[in-house]
Design a protein around this motif. Structure first.
Motif, PDB file in Angstrom:
ATOM      1  N   THR A  25      17.464   7.962  11.666  1.00 27.37           N
ATOM      2  CA  THR A  25      16.374   8.940  11.602  1.00 27.37           C
ATOM      3  C   THR A  25      15.145   8.341  10.947  1.00 27.37           C
ATOM      4  N   VAL A  26      15.340   7.622   9.840  1.00 22.74           N
ATOM      5  CA  VAL A  26      14.213   6.970   9.166  1.00 22.74           C
ATOM      6  C   VAL A  26      13.567   5.948  10.091  1.00 22.74           C
ATOM      7  N   ALA A  27      14.379   5.160  10.790  1.00 28.09           N
ATOM      8  CA  ALA A  27      13.844   4.132  11.690  1.00 28.09           C
ATOM      9  C   ALA A  27      13.059   4.750  12.843  1.00 28.09           C
ATOM     10  N   VAL A  28      13.551   5.839  13.406  1.00 26.49           N
ATOM     11  CA  VAL A  28      12.842   6.498  14.512  1.00 26.49           C
ATOM     12  C   VAL A  28      11.519   7.084  14.033  1.00 26.49           C
ATOM     13  N   LEU A  29      11.519   7.729  12.873  1.00 23.30           N
ATOM     14  CA  LEU A  29      10.279   8.301  12.346  1.00 23.30           C
ATOM     15  C   LEU A  29       9.241   7.227  12.056  1.00 23.30           C
ATOM     16  N   VAL A  30       9.665   6.143  11.407  1.00 25.85           N
ATOM     17  CA  VAL A  30       8.718   5.076  11.074  1.00 25.85           C
ATOM     18  C   VAL A  30       8.233   4.367  12.337  1.00 25.85           C
ATOM     19  N   GLY A  31       9.133   4.081  13.264  1.00 23.49           N
ATOM     20  CA  GLY A  31       8.736   3.415  14.502  1.00 23.49           C
ATOM     21  C   GLY A  31       7.780   4.244  15.343  1.00 23.49           C
ATOM     22  N   THR A  32       8.084   5.533  15.479  1.00 23.39           N
ATOM     23  CA  THR A  32       7.197   6.421  16.233  1.00 23.39           C
ATOM     24  C   THR A  32       5.859   6.572  15.530  1.00 23.39           C
ATOM     25  N   GLY A  33       5.881   6.648  14.203  1.00 24.29           N
ATOM     26  CA  GLY A  33       4.637   6.754  13.441  1.00 24.29           C
ATOM     27  C   GLY A  33       3.750   5.538  13.615  1.00 24.29           C
ATOM     28  N   ILE A  34       4.330   4.358  13.562  1.00 24.07           N
ATOM     29  CA  ILE A  34       3.543   3.134  13.745  1.00 24.07           C
ATOM     30  C   ILE A  34       2.989   3.053  15.162  1.00 24.07           C
ATOM     31  N   TYR A  35       3.806   3.430  16.147  1.00 21.37           N
ATOM     32  CA  TYR A  35       3.330   3.427  17.534  1.00 21.37           C
ATOM     33  C   TYR A  35       2.127   4.358  17.702  1.00 21.37           C
ATOM     34  N   LEU A  36       2.211   5.555  17.128  1.00 19.03           N
ATOM     35  CA  LEU A  36       1.114   6.510  17.275  1.00 19.03           C
ATOM     36  C   LEU A  36      -0.122   6.091  16.493  1.00 19.03           C
ATOM     37  N   ILE A  37       0.055   5.421  15.367  1.00 20.50           N
ATOM     38  CA  ILE A  37      -1.102   4.948  14.603  1.00 20.50           C
ATOM     39  C   ILE A  37      -1.907   3.922  15.403  1.00 20.50           C
ATOM     40  N   LEU A  38      -1.239   3.175  16.245  1.00 25.02           N
ATOM     41  CA  LEU A  38      -1.913   2.134  17.025  1.00 25.02           C
ATOM     42  C   LEU A  38      -2.598   2.671  18.285  1.00 25.02           C
ATOM     43  N   ARG A  39      -2.560   3.964  18.519  1.00 25.37           N
ATOM     44  CA  ARG A  39      -3.245   4.564  19.660  1.00 25.37           C
ATOM     45  C   ARG A  39      -4.744   4.601  19.413  1.00 25.37           C
ATOM     46  N   ALA A  40      -5.531   4.842  20.463  1.00 27.36           N
ATOM     47  CA  ALA A  40      -6.990   4.790  20.342  1.00 27.36           C
ATOM     48  C   ALA A  40      -7.631   6.163  20.187  1.00 27.36           C
ATOM     49  N   ARG A  41      -6.839   7.198  20.021  1.00 21.10           N
ATOM     50  CA  ARG A  41      -7.382   8.545  19.861  1.00 21.10           C
ATOM     51  C   ARG A  41      -7.014   9.078  18.482  1.00 21.10           C
ATOM     52  N   THR A  42      -7.813  10.035  18.004  1.00 21.11           N
ATOM     53  CA  THR A  42      -7.636  10.492  16.626  1.00 21.11           C
ATOM     54  C   THR A  42      -6.408  11.368  16.432  1.00 21.11           C
ATOM     55  N   PHE A  43      -6.090  12.262  17.372  1.00 16.86           N
ATOM     56  CA  PHE A  43      -4.938  13.136  17.177  1.00 16.86           C
ATOM     57  C   PHE A  43      -3.623  12.363  17.082  1.00 16.86           C
ATOM     58  N   PRO A  44      -3.350  11.376  17.965  1.00 18.50           N
ATOM     59  CA  PRO A  44      -2.125  10.595  17.788  1.00 18.50           C
ATOM     60  C   PRO A  44      -2.102   9.807  16.468  1.00 18.50           C
ATOM     61  N   VAL A  45      -3.264   9.381  15.993  1.00 17.52           N
ATOM     62  CA  VAL A  45      -3.304   8.669  14.715  1.00 17.52           C
ATOM     63  C   VAL A  45      -2.903   9.608  13.580  1.00 17.52           C
ATOM     64  N   VAL A  46      -3.397  10.831  13.598  1.00 12.93           N
ATOM     65  CA  VAL A  46      -3.032  11.814  12.571  1.00 12.93           C
ATOM     66  C   VAL A  46      -1.540  12.122  12.649  1.00 12.93           C
TER      67      VAL A  46
END
Length: 112
Positions: free
Chosen positions: A8-29
């Motif tokens: 669960t921790v790995a999925v949350l952190v991995g998904t969070g890092i993936y979304l932070i690297l997006r080019a739009r503000t909502f996925p970054v948040v």
């Protein structure tokens, strides 16, 4: 239980890092929120997964370490404030620039 917790921790952190690297503000948040949830779960796991044990040290009695719990409570408050600030910042950038790209550029057509 520990395997499920670590996955669960790995999925949350991995998904969070993936979304932070997006080019739009909502996925970054959303990515920052998921990353903070993953870190909070990791901090709880550092205090060992016990339930029903006291947080006060007595001689001859098992206890739960209260420091990770205090760190997680502090991290929740800081994460909420950070999310609120970034959301307001993103809404203001959207209003002034007219788009929601992180770098401030508009969508480009493919091939240009």
């Amino acid at each position: 239980m520990e395997i499920l917790f670590s996955v669960t921790v790995a999925v949350l952190v991995g998904t969070g890092i993936y979304l932070i690297l997006r080019a739009r503000t909502f996925p970054v948040v959303m990515g920052l929120m998921l990353l903070s949830y993953g870190v909070n779960l990791f901090l709880v796991a550092m205090g060992r997964l016990h339930s029903g044990l006291p947080a006060i040290i007595k001689e001859g009695v098992d206890y739960t370490d209260p420091l990770p719990q205090a760190l997680v409570l502090t991290a929740i408050v800081i994460g909420f404030a950070m999310t609120s600030f970034i959301t307001v910042l993103a809404l203001r950038a959207r209003g002034e620039l007219g788009n929601d790209h992180v770098d401030g550029t508009k969508d480009r057509e493919p091939g240009r």
